[in-house]
Design an enzyme around this catalytic site. Sequence first.
Site, PDB file in Angstrom:
ATOM      1  N   CYS A   1       3.986  19.739   3.191  1.00 21.70           N
ATOM      2  CA  CYS A   1       5.037  21.055   3.442  1.00 21.70           C
ATOM      3  C   CYS A   1       6.086  20.834   2.181  1.00 21.70           C
ATOM      4  O   CYS A   1       6.629  22.176   1.816  1.00 21.70           O
ATOM      5  CB  CYS A   1       5.700  20.879   4.622  1.00 21.70           C
TER       6      CYS A   1
ATOM      7  N   GLU B   1      10.944  12.524  12.996  1.00 19.94           N
ATOM      8  CA  GLU B   1      11.675  13.303  12.003  1.00 19.94           C
ATOM      9  C   GLU B   1      13.076  13.953  12.323  1.00 19.94           C
ATOM     10  O   GLU B   1      13.081  15.270  11.849  1.00 19.94           O
ATOM     11  CB  GLU B   1      10.648  14.291  11.257  1.00 19.94           C
TER      12      GLU B   1
END
Length: 654
Positions: free
Chosen positions: A407, A308
């Site tokens: 998230c 990521e």
Amino acid sequence: MRENTTRPPVLPVAPTRGRLRPLGLDEVRITGGFWARRRHTNATATLGHCRDWMERVGWTGNFRAAAEGRVHRDRKGREFADSEIYKLLEAMAWEAGSGGAATTLDAEAAALTEAVAPAQEPDGYLNTAFGRPGQQPRYSDLEWGHELYCFGHLIQAGVAQARARGEGELTKIARRAADHICATFGRGGIEGVCGHPGIETALVELARLTGEQRYLDQAALFVGRRGHHTLADIEFGRAYYQDDVPVRDATVLRGHAVRALYLAAGAVDVAVETGDDALLAAVVRQWEAAVARRTYLTGGMGSHHRDESFGDDFVLPPDRAYSETCAAVASVMLSWRLLLATGEPRFADLAERTLFNVVAASPSEDGRAFFYANTLHRRTRGTVPATDADSPRAESSLRAPWFAVSCCPTNVARTLAQLPAYLATADDHGLQLHQYADAEIATSLAGGHGVALRVRTDYPSGGTVTVRVVRSPDHPWTLSLRVPAWTAGTTASLVGPDGTRRAVPPGTAGVTRVFRPGDEVRLELAVTPRWVRADPRVDAVRGTVAVQRGPLVYCAESVDLPHGRDVDAVRVDPSVEPEDGPGGTAGTVVVAGEVDVHAERSDAAWPYEPLDRPAARDADRTGIVLVPYHAWANRGPSTMRVWLPTAEPRTTEP
């Protein structure tokens, strides 16, 4: 720092110094248009959706399990699941503070707080994944445990409650947690940092709220410790969590994109409050390098799926764009702080691009499904995710109602709830508009003189922004409007109250005078579709072009193509300018191009051939419809691409 003696303004970010003073949710109200629709959906659908899902998957129940002594066997979700409840609480507070359904939101927030409170230990520690019998000890896994990260979101929620609704139980919980952090990680305590930054911005904001110097000092300690190898080396290297190089010495944003951007935002907060110009300059330097070499056309950041993270310079493959929604939220947070600190409009330019093309792309039209990652090229038609199960993969092919790591939905929710606070600022000379939406603004200028404005615009569909003065002091002041960077090469004009028109370049344009009620200032921008090409060093998109219309990036989606073709069959002709769609609508544009009718060749034994062999060409010349990138995948499974290969130029018959 002095103790605050009055209720703080309704501000997500409230610096005590800086070039610009932000206006709060009690001073700016979005009344219509693009963002009003999305904020309405956020308030009426997304907040409840997030609350219900967190109850369904057991994340809310973790706090009850902790208080009842059964969390070691009954806990659900990842180690950072607590933070999602806190982000939802923050979103509820900002929504209530901006004039939402305050009574209902207060009741829902109180119920969530009532679930959280019993899990807090007497010394202020609060986490459902660590510290109890049958669990790992507190702070035994600073690399991956996310304890301080969760505390950061708890503190942000407590600050939001205090500013929006007055200090309540949630704020008290947050302060006890912050006191625990200072006692545990202060000088003479644990000399460590969290693997996921986020605590830094929270502690600075709590210091701004309370006037307590120790919270700012602790935030500065965390920023100063980063980059000194206090965390263990890992598979991705210490750059993953920015523990490879001290913040002051770093030259570019690197590693895990969300972590990098949260840390940079916290460093700006510390720099502003301590007057540390060198630290601020270091973050500006990192932002400049990342924007110039590591940012997608949409404003998205992060090109690696596995970790990521940011890729190397100019490594921006569209089909492997991770471009996490949370990274977009963090980018807006950072850009806003840099704008307040410096007053430079380039930071508002990036925030605008990111808001319209990544943050707005994440939620579905009904606000109940989300993109976690935001690719710029979808090669295969996706499958519709189940509506009653969370998605185990962040790279889901269509928006999913929930994720095992969710998230992004709560991050979008809190961003949209606080969005009015990103529109305008003030300084000693007047008032500045940075983002454009139908809005009503009422604040005080220097000296306590009241001013009120009404903004009317159909931006980003249209380019006219009209600002009408409703109330004004009897002395000169300056009304400034940002002229977006995307207007370069076009004609932009500012029309004053007396009808005088002048051309304005990208940057900031202002009118200084004694304004009277009824005076109008009008910004006129040429919002038309244009071809865009990438720096040739972005080799993943060589030989392709994209379309941008105002701040919006456009894409081709297979549902708009003839013969059921996929987007990889498209070639466009950049020698012909793109046009607005039928009837002059701004929702679509049309480009000249061709669709390969033999695009799906499955009989080739080898996918390469000599260059001197003529390529078979059998294509339909056609007008190809493009849609705003933020709107793609709302019409069922499809393929999509932003960067479009170019065809041979159209020739004129003799």
